[in-house]
Design an enzyme around this catalytic site. Structure first.
Site: not given
Length: 221
Positions: A2, A104
């Site tokens: 992340c 992402e």
């Protein structure tokens, strides 16, 4: 992993969702939260839950140089109970890192396509995090890292790792001030059920951490 996320909820929504008794000092919404920035986190001080800001990128208390934080924005949950940087934090310095979506980048033949990922049934959620206090001379830093795990079936098409999002009923358990054996903390994370996700493509505007505006979350075809 992340590496970017958002927090667009207002302060009142956060106070209500996480049952916080006090306001959040210097709270700001963000379309593009990046490593090195101050992020909203929640801990339990032994009496109550408290929200405040930690710098994203863990600087362990024993580190000689704060720059190590840029290499420690994420921690692998599978080994965090055994790694020197995280073992003690797993037992006594656990936190919630508040978000409402994360980004992402999916590799394609031509490029890396950024995607915004959200929970289907909850607007606000919390990443499982660890924090630490670093002091050197007259400088003090409070920093954090986001715990990650192998991607679930939804995320596998996008990336092989993903941040751990705590189920609502596990949030308070994660930050309880009682000391846990590091293995017990890891087991807690291993026995949570993933919620349903949704994702859509966004433009390359989000790639630059300096960009922090609605264009970051605008969907593209």
């Amino acid at each position: 992993m992340c590496g970017r996320y958002t927090l667009l909820a207002d302060e009142l929504e956060i106070l209500e969702e996480f049952e916080l008794q006090e306001g959040i000092e210097s709270f700001n919404q963000s379309y593009n939260i990046a490593p090195g920035q101050n992020v909203l986190a929640i801990i339990h001080d032994g009496n109550k839950k408290r929200a405040g800001h930690l710098r994203w990128g863990l600087v362990p208390s024993w580190a000689k140089d704060e720059k190590i934080g840029y290499k420690m924005i994420n921690a692998r949950s599978e080994t965090a109970d055994d790694k020197p940087s995280f073992k003690n934090l797993m037992s006594r310095k656990r936190c919630l890192i508040v978000a409402d979506s994360f980004y992402e980048w999916k590799k394609t033949e031509q490029e890396k396509q950024p995607k915004r990922i959200q929970l289907k049934d909850r607007k606000l959620f919390a990443f499982a995090g660890l924090w630490d206090k670093w002091e050197q001379g007259d400088q003090t830093l409070f920093t954090c890292t986001i715990l990650t795990k192998e991607a679930n079936s939804f995320m596998q098409d996008i990336h092989h790792r993903m941040p751990i999002i705590l189920p609502k009923q596990k949030e308070n358990e994660w930050i309880q001030p009682n000391q846990l054996q590091p293995e017990k903390a890891k087991q807690l994370l291993q026995h949570i059920d993933d919620e349903d996700f949704t994702a859509y493509n966004v433009g390359n505007h989000v790639n630059a951490a300096k960009n922090n505006d609605p264009l970051c979350i605008d969907p593209i075809a």
